[in-house]
Design an enzyme around this catalytic site. Sequence first.
Site, short mmCIF file in Angstrom:
data_model
loop_
_atom_site.label_atom_id
_atom_site.label_comp_id
_atom_site.label_asym_id
_atom_site.label_seq_id
_atom_site.Cartn_x
_atom_site.Cartn_y
_atom_site.Cartn_z
N LYS A 36 0.84 -1.20 0.00
CA LYS A 36 0.00 0.00 0.00
C LYS A 36 0.87 1.25 0.00
CE LYS A 36 -3.73 0.02 2.41
NZ LYS A 36 -4.66 -0.02 3.57
N HIS A 40 0.97 4.32 -3.05
CA HIS A 40 0.49 5.67 -2.77
C HIS A 40 1.60 6.72 -2.71
CE1 HIS A 40 -3.05 3.29 -1.58
NE2 HIS A 40 -3.71 4.36 -1.97
N ARG A 70 -12.46 11.64 7.50
CA ARG A 70 -11.29 10.80 7.67
C ARG A 70 -10.46 11.26 8.87
NH1 ARG A 70 -9.80 7.88 3.28
NH2 ARG A 70 -7.59 8.44 3.30
N SER A 86 -13.81 4.27 1.88
CA SER A 86 -12.91 4.07 0.75
C SER A 86 -11.74 3.22 1.19
CB SER A 86 -12.38 5.40 0.23
OG SER A 86 -13.41 6.23 -0.21
N GLU A 146 -2.92 9.26 -5.04
CA GLU A 146 -3.80 8.16 -5.44
C GLU A 146 -3.70 7.96 -6.94
OE1 GLU A 146 -5.59 6.26 -3.51
OE2 GLU A 146 -5.78 7.35 -1.62
N GLU A 148 -5.76 5.10 -9.02
CA GLU A 148 -6.61 3.93 -8.82
C GLU A 148 -7.54 3.69 -9.99
OE1 GLU A 148 -7.33 3.85 -3.98
OE2 GLU A 148 -9.03 4.03 -5.34
#
Length: 227
Positions: A36, A40, A70, A86, A146, A148
């Site tokens: 991850k 990112h 968030r 998300s 990001e 994606e």
Amino acid sequence: MSEGNWGHLDKNQIQRLEEMLIVVDENDQVIGAETKMNCHLNKNIEKGLLHRGFSVVLFSTENKLLLQKRADTKYTFPGSFSDSCSSHPLYNPLEMEERDAIGVKRAAQRRLHAELGIPLEQLSLDDITFVSRMHYKLQSDEIWGEHEIGYLLFVRKDVTLMPDAAEVKDCIYVTKEELEDLLKQEAKNKVKFSGWFHIIAKFFLFEVWDNLNDLNKFLKPDKIYRI
């Protein structure tokens, strides 16, 4: 990466940066896996690294949208309002199953439970509707970003919320008019929204909001919107 570059991240977020995400090509075909963290980092995104993600838009039966704020410890768009949940399917057989996006739905069910505390028995895979996919690239700051192919998932159900404070700063249900007002407040720097929520709102959300009883005309599972 030097210690200073971890900035606002807490232990939980740093641990999760070791998870293995699904790396795809521009047609959403699986070509490998990567952490991850690597997925990112802007330096890798600029080299073309693309991964699979998802966004859940959850409505109550009164047609109010659940917004998540968030946590400040998130690595991208910390402290920002966003869609209900998300995250990413992981590079494992259960969450890579392609039929009817069942793997992504499993990942969504897992993260809705982990972030918002929604009991697994309250939200079945059949409650999650796969709408379409979005290919987008965003910068959160000079380090994180990001890139994606994000699966857009819709849920319309009343659920129990027990948010994890390490993941979620706040969550609120809003009407369409209340969301429009919040978006206007962002222009005055009073609130912040994630970059991908702006994409969802601009291209999908408000039109779908008026047709929650009949989503069929919006379902385009074979399409990838290039944004």
